[in-house]
Motif scaffolding. Structure first.
Motif, PDB file in Angstrom:
ATOM      1  N   ASP A 137       0.890  -1.203  -0.006  1.00 27.10           N
ATOM      2  CA  ASP A 137       0.001  -0.079   0.024  1.00 27.10           C
ATOM      3  C   ASP A 137       0.803   1.378  -0.015  1.00 27.10           C
ATOM      4  OD1 ASP A 137      -2.352  -1.557  -0.073  1.00 27.10           O
ATOM      5  OD2 ASP A 137      -2.551  -1.316   2.126  1.00 27.10           O
ATOM      6  N   ILE A 138       1.983   1.294   0.720  1.00 29.85           N
ATOM      7  CA  ILE A 138       2.894   2.485   0.946  1.00 29.85           C
ATOM      8  C   ILE A 138       3.490   2.778  -0.540  1.00 29.85           C
ATOM      9  CG2 ILE A 138       4.886   3.463   1.772  1.00 29.85           C
ATOM     10  CD1 ILE A 138       4.079   1.857   4.697  1.00 29.85           C
ATOM     11  N   ALA A 139       4.058   1.809  -1.129  1.00 23.19           N
ATOM     12  CA  ALA A 139       4.773   1.753  -2.474  1.00 23.19           C
ATOM     13  C   ALA A 139       3.915   2.273  -3.360  1.00 23.19           C
ATOM     14  CB  ALA A 139       5.492   0.484  -2.642  1.00 23.19           C
ATOM     15  N   ALA A 140       2.683   1.685  -3.575  1.00 22.09           N
ATOM     16  CA  ALA A 140       1.573   2.440  -4.450  1.00 22.09           C
ATOM     17  C   ALA A 140       1.448   3.692  -4.234  1.00 22.09           C
ATOM     18  CB  ALA A 140       0.468   1.196  -4.136  1.00 22.09           C
ATOM     19  N   LYS A 160      12.494   1.440  -5.559  1.00 22.29           N
ATOM     20  CA  LYS A 160      13.153   1.400  -4.766  1.00 22.29           C
ATOM     21  C   LYS A 160      12.828   0.630  -3.635  1.00 22.29           C
ATOM     22  CE  LYS A 160      17.110   3.941  -3.976  1.00 22.29           C
ATOM     23  NZ  LYS A 160      17.979   5.248  -3.793  1.00 22.29           N
ATOM     24  N   LEU A 161      11.544   1.137  -3.339  1.00 19.43           N
ATOM     25  CA  LEU A 161      10.824   0.684  -2.261  1.00 19.43           C
ATOM     26  C   LEU A 161      10.322  -0.722  -2.246  1.00 19.43           C
ATOM     27  CD1 LEU A 161       8.463   3.721  -0.909  1.00 19.43           C
ATOM     28  CD2 LEU A 161      10.444   2.742  -0.214  1.00 19.43           C
ATOM     29  N   ASN A 162      10.255  -1.168  -3.615  1.00 20.60           N
ATOM     30  CA  ASN A 162       9.915  -2.505  -4.078  1.00 20.60           C
ATOM     31  C   ASN A 162      11.010  -3.268  -4.145  1.00 20.60           C
ATOM     32  OD1 ASN A 162       6.935  -2.409  -4.114  1.00 20.60           O
ATOM     33  ND2 ASN A 162       7.128  -1.368  -6.005  1.00 20.60           N
ATOM     34  N   LEU A 163      12.150  -2.956  -3.761  1.00 19.98           N
ATOM     35  CA  LEU A 163      13.321  -3.940  -3.790  1.00 19.98           C
ATOM     36  C   LEU A 163      13.338  -5.050  -2.745  1.00 19.98           C
ATOM     37  CD1 LEU A 163      16.317  -1.253  -4.476  1.00 19.98           C
ATOM     38  CD2 LEU A 163      15.477  -2.962  -5.892  1.00 19.98           C
ATOM     39  N   ARG A 164      12.333  -4.846  -1.836  1.00 23.51           N
ATOM     40  CA  ARG A 164      12.291  -5.802  -0.716  1.00 23.51           C
ATOM     41  C   ARG A 164      11.904  -6.902  -1.374  1.00 23.51           C
ATOM     42  NH1 ARG A 164       7.636  -2.973  -1.209  1.00 23.51           N
ATOM     43  NH2 ARG A 164       5.733  -4.172  -1.413  1.00 23.51           N
ATOM     44  N   THR A 165      11.316  -7.104  -2.489  1.00 26.47           N
ATOM     45  CA  THR A 165      10.772  -8.391  -3.092  1.00 26.47           C
ATOM     46  C   THR A 165      11.721  -9.267  -3.738  1.00 26.47           C
ATOM     47  OG1 THR A 165      10.315  -7.240  -5.365  1.00 26.47           O
ATOM     48  CG2 THR A 165       8.542  -7.632  -3.499  1.00 26.47           C
ATOM     49  N   LYS A 166      13.162  -8.362  -4.083  1.00 21.70           N
ATOM     50  CA  LYS A 166      14.328  -9.068  -4.687  1.00 21.70           C
ATOM     51  C   LYS A 166      15.695  -9.362  -3.892  1.00 21.70           C
ATOM     52  CE  LYS A 166      15.476  -7.560  -8.442  1.00 21.70           C
ATOM     53  NZ  LYS A 166      15.805  -6.827  -9.781  1.00 21.70           N
ATOM     54  N   MET A 204       9.049   4.801   5.052  1.00 22.31           N
ATOM     55  CA  MET A 204       9.690   4.026   4.029  1.00 22.31           C
ATOM     56  C   MET A 204      10.408   2.695   4.815  1.00 22.31           C
ATOM     57  SD  MET A 204      11.771   6.897   1.503  1.00 22.31           S
ATOM     58  CE  MET A 204      12.288   7.771   2.955  1.00 22.31           C
ATOM     59  N   ALA A 205      10.813   2.946   5.768  1.00 25.93           N
ATOM     60  CA  ALA A 205      11.334   1.602   6.579  1.00 25.93           C
ATOM     61  C   ALA A 205      10.186   0.381   6.530  1.00 25.93           C
ATOM     62  CB  ALA A 205      11.785   1.899   7.851  1.00 25.93           C
ATOM     63  N   LYS A 206       9.233   0.937   7.006  1.00 27.69           N
ATOM     64  CA  LYS A 206       7.997  -0.025   6.907  1.00 27.69           C
ATOM     65  C   LYS A 206       7.713  -0.596   5.504  1.00 27.69           C
ATOM     66  CE  LYS A 206       3.395  -1.354   8.498  1.00 27.69           C
ATOM     67  NZ  LYS A 206       2.487  -0.944   9.328  1.00 27.69           N
ATOM     68  N   ALA A 207       7.809   0.031   4.472  1.00 33.33           N
ATOM     69  CA  ALA A 207       7.807  -0.569   3.023  1.00 33.33           C
ATOM     70  C   ALA A 207       8.862  -1.319   2.612  1.00 33.33           C
ATOM     71  CB  ALA A 207       7.605   0.663   2.127  1.00 33.33           C
ATOM     72  N   LEU A 208       9.948  -1.040   3.173  1.00 28.03           N
ATOM     73  CA  LEU A 208      11.172  -1.868   2.890  1.00 28.03           C
ATOM     74  C   LEU A 208      11.296  -3.022   3.501  1.00 28.03           C
ATOM     75  CD1 LEU A 208      13.783   1.060   2.298  1.00 28.03           C
ATOM     76  CD2 LEU A 208      12.831  -0.387   0.443  1.00 28.03           C
ATOM     77  N   GLY A 209      10.732  -3.080   4.896  1.00 28.83           N
ATOM     78  CA  GLY A 209      10.696  -4.307   5.893  1.00 28.83           C
ATOM     79  C   GLY A 209      12.220  -4.508   6.367  1.00 28.83           C
ATOM     80  N   VAL A 210      12.947  -3.360   6.529  1.00 33.00           N
ATOM     81  CA  VAL A 210      14.261  -3.079   7.421  1.00 33.00           C
ATOM     82  C   VAL A 210      14.198  -3.143   8.776  1.00 33.00           C
ATOM     83  CG1 VAL A 210      15.223  -1.911   5.325  1.00 33.00           C
ATOM     84  CG2 VAL A 210      14.403  -0.744   7.265  1.00 33.00           C
TER      85      VAL A 210
END
Length: 513
Positions: A137-140, A160-166, A204-210
């Protein structure tokens, strides 16, 4: 190449040095104590549809359309692109090409708006509660808001926020180094909007899952360090403030990560491969506005500075505001500048036309006098090696320059042409005043053009071969169909002949009776 995770391997309080770099005069005193001013509405706003790395946005408006503030006027196309929104309400008076904020001066697709003075908002994006929102939701939301890297890179932030998937990410670094001389827009933003920047970092940290957030600020910004240090925790994340040395190019994300972690990012790789993602402080503020309040990216803080400006200042201006209007707001020019730049003096883009607009990645407008610009006659290279000593990428700029001048672009590529980050350290330190970084930029553009032409030729060849194969297949199918038809006709004639022969025999027998 094997890349080991950062977590647990280094002392978090320790900083690491990187090779090269320079220490130019910062000259930030001109605007460091200038609070952010709100820029009045300009008479015209020119909004380029290409303000980001990737594919230009597709225009959604036509001449004569009335638009509202925040309305989507350019739709992102493809996976790497960014939405464009109307900075204010008014009438679209042109949708065509206008001079780009780029040294080439080439025209780019642009939407020109005449403000109506009401600055009336249209429907905003739906607000999100980041505490309850999912990373998707945040990335969208960030993608819908058209946010790009506001430190100058202009890479679409949602990508860049969707890099969590890779990648297996563990750290978000907020790049607040602001190492370019003169520029103080991020410094002032941190002093005046620290809580909002911290909130954007947490989102952004929540979106990235860091697991953690590090805010890296150069040592020459004590007030900003103090302001950001008041925020130790945002959402569910611990936020650490790291004071990094005042050294150019500390703002380069690969060198900033090296300073913080001690790890080198492989050539032409992403820092995400080390588990670290870097976002600019102004980008974090834009994310806060987009997620909490549904505001798209339609304005930014710009430093207007240089001895050529009557009243240097930090100004929040609408995207699309002409440079001439910014300079006029700051009292105009006290003399004709030797150099007029968008950005800082090291990596800024020289412009000739003051009608060009600021864009999402514009963090500065500098009018530099002859005393500031250090323009001197170019002399032959003396092979002193100073450019090699200061190159933060470990390249040999004088050798690159020699190969480029000889037309050997492939040879230049073999010795690191594509690894250059265009920081300008080599040109800054060259005693012969060689335009090394400009030559390298030219060569990279020329090489990209050659590669593009080669790709087009190969694509044309593939298409021609595919067409030939398709035509041959069609011809073969026609031949097969014709042969089949001939065979069917021959078989039909044979059956008719046999039928006639049988009929004749029968008639003959009846006659005998």
């Amino acid at each position: 190449m094997s890349i080991l995770p950062f977590a647990g391997r280094f002392d978090p309080a320790r900083l690491f040095a990187f090779k090269g770099g320079v220490h130019p005069e910062t000259r930030k005193f001109l605007t460091a104590e200038c609070e952010i001013e709100e820029m009045p509405l300009p008479a015209l706003i020119r909004v380029p549809l290409q303000q980001h790395i990737g594919v230009e946005a597709e225009p959604l408006v036509e001449r004569g359309d009335e638009v509202l503030k925040g309305q989507l006027i350019g739709k992102a196309r493809g996976p790497v692109s960014a939405n464009i929104h109307a900075p204010t309400s008014g009438r679209v008076i042109a949708v065509g090409h206008f001079t780009a904020p780029h040294p080439s001066g080439l025209p780019v697709p642009t939407v020109t708006i005449r403000p109506d003075g009401r600055d009336e908002w249209g429907p905003r994006l739906p607000r999100l509660r980041p505490e309850n929102a999912t990373p998707q939701d945040i990335a969208a939301q960030v993608a819908e808001a058209g946010i790009v890297g506001m430190g100058g890179a202009t890479f679409p932030s949602a990508v860049k926020l969707n890099l969590r998937t890779k990648y297996d990410l563990h750290t978000l670094v907020i790049n607040a180094a602001e190492c370019e001389p003169y520029l103080t827009c991020d410094d002032r933003l941190m002093r005046e909007r620290a809580e909002e920047i911290a909130d954007g970092a947490g989102i952004m940290a929540k979106a990235l899952g860091v697991k953690e957030i590090i805010v890296a600020i150069e040592a020459n910004k004590p007030q900003a360090i103090e302001a950001m240090s008041r925020h130790k925790r945002v959402l569910d994340f611990a936020m650490k403030i790291k004071t990094v040395p005042t050294q150019y190019p500390m703002g380069s994300e690969k060198h900033l990560v090296k300073t913080l972690t001690g790890q080198e990012t492989p050539a032409r790789a992403l820092t995400a491969e080390l588990g670290v993602v870097v976002h600019n402080a102004a980008t974090a503020h834009a994310v806060h506005l987009a997620v909490r309040y549904g505001e798209p990216s339609i304005s930014r803080v710009v430093t207007v500075s240089g001895r050529g400006v009557a009243r240097p200042a930090n100004v929040r201006a609408l995207i699309g505001t002409p440079v001439a209007d910014l300079l006029a707001h700051c009292g105009g020019l006290v003399e004709d500048p030797e150099r007029l730049l968008l950005g800082g003096p090291m990596m800024g883009l020289p412009i000739q036309n003051m009608r060009v607009p600021i864009v999402k990645g514009t963090n500065g407008v500098l009018a530099l006098t002859p005393a500031e610009s250090r323009d001197q006659d170019t002399m032959p290279c003396i092979r002193c090696g100073l450019c090699v000593q200061v190159c933060p990428m470990g390249l040999t700029p004088f050798e690159l320059n020699t190969r480029i001048e000889a037309g050997d672009l492939e040879g230049a590529a073999r010795v690191g042409l594509l690894d250059c980050i265009n920081c300008g350290c080599c040109s800054f330190t060259c005693p012969s005043n060689r335009p090394l970084v400009q030559t390298i930029q030219y060569a990279r553009g020329k090489l990209a053009e050659q590669e593009s032409r080669k790709h087009q030729q190969e694509q044309a060849k593939r298409l021609a071969e595919a067409r030939t194969a398709r035509l041959e297949a069609i011809a073969e199918a026609k031949r097969a169909a014709m042969a089949k038809r001939k065979a069917e006709m021959a078989a039909k004639k044979k059956r008719e002949a046999e039928a006639q022969a049988n009929a004749g025999t029968t008639q003959s027998g009846e006659t005998v009776k």
